[in-house]
Motif scaffolding. Structure first.
Motif: not given
Length: 224
Positions: A1-11, A44-48
């Protein structure tokens, strides 16, 4: 079964910023204070900055070199260019919905329409607009055309910046709920041509009311 990816921080940050824009916590034309937001969100400013790129691609934010990010402002020219396209595409959504709606789909639309009637009766514009968005999004899904749904959703994100303003024009809320009644009646009857026509009229009436609202706002600003 394909793993369900979690939403990354910037999203997640992009979703939070979009909500701030739609709720007018961040106003059209406003400069986005990155340091302030980083402190508020504890990031941090990177995901923003990655989030701001996403919002820029969605048409909600404008990135200006050496000046930063600004909430997108919808101009009258934008309305002139976008709404005729929206009216045509959402009219097609309504047409396909009338052709394809299942009993479950109709039940969903009827519940949403009942909520619209409730909020219109109490002149609750914020909640009316929220349910109105859900109603239009439901029609996009019921049309069962992935490309059409994606294109209309992309355009809706931009128009969503100012679309609710059309409801403050005198008499527009009553006109809007009457138009929704005709849309739901056509879809329930399976009348695809009528559904397309009344949706097209609905969108163009939104356009005229929104243009009136923005023109008055601009004139008010000049008169100050």
């Amino acid at each position: 079964m394909k793993k369900i990816s979690r939403k990354v921080l910037f999203e997640e940050v992009a979703d939070a910023l979009a909500h701030m824009i739609y709720s007018s916590e961040l106003s059209p034309g406003e400069w986005i204070d990155e340091l302030k937001l980083c402190k508020q969100m504890d990031i941090s400013r990177t995901p923003l900055r990655e989030a701001l790129k996403v919002l820029a691609s969605d048409g909600l934010v404008e990135l200006v070199p050496r000046k930063g990010a600004f909430v997108k402002t919808i101009s009258l020219q934008d309305l002139d260019e976008i709404f005729p396209i929206m009216a045509m595409l959402e009219g097609y959504c309504a047409q396909l919905s009338a052709e394809k709606a299942t009993r479950e789909d109709l039940h969903c639309l009827q519940e949403l329409h009942s909520n619209l009637e409730h909020h219109a009766a109490s002149a609750d514009i914020p909640h009316y607009y929220e349910v109105n968005t859900q109603f239009h999004d439901a029609l996009k899904r019921i049309a069962r055309n992935g490309w059409l749904e994606q294109i209309t959703l992309d355009l809706s994100r931009v128009v969503h910046l100012a679309r609710h303003q059309q409801l403050i024009v005198k008499g527009r809320l009553n006109e809007s709920i009457a138009e929704h009644r005709r849309i739901i009646e056509a879809i329930e009857a399976g009348d695809a041509d009528q559904a397309r026509q009344v949706m097209h009229v609905h969108l163009m009436n939104q356009y005229r009311a929104l243009k009136e609202s923005i023109t008055k706002e601009l004139q008010h600003g000049l008169d100050k």
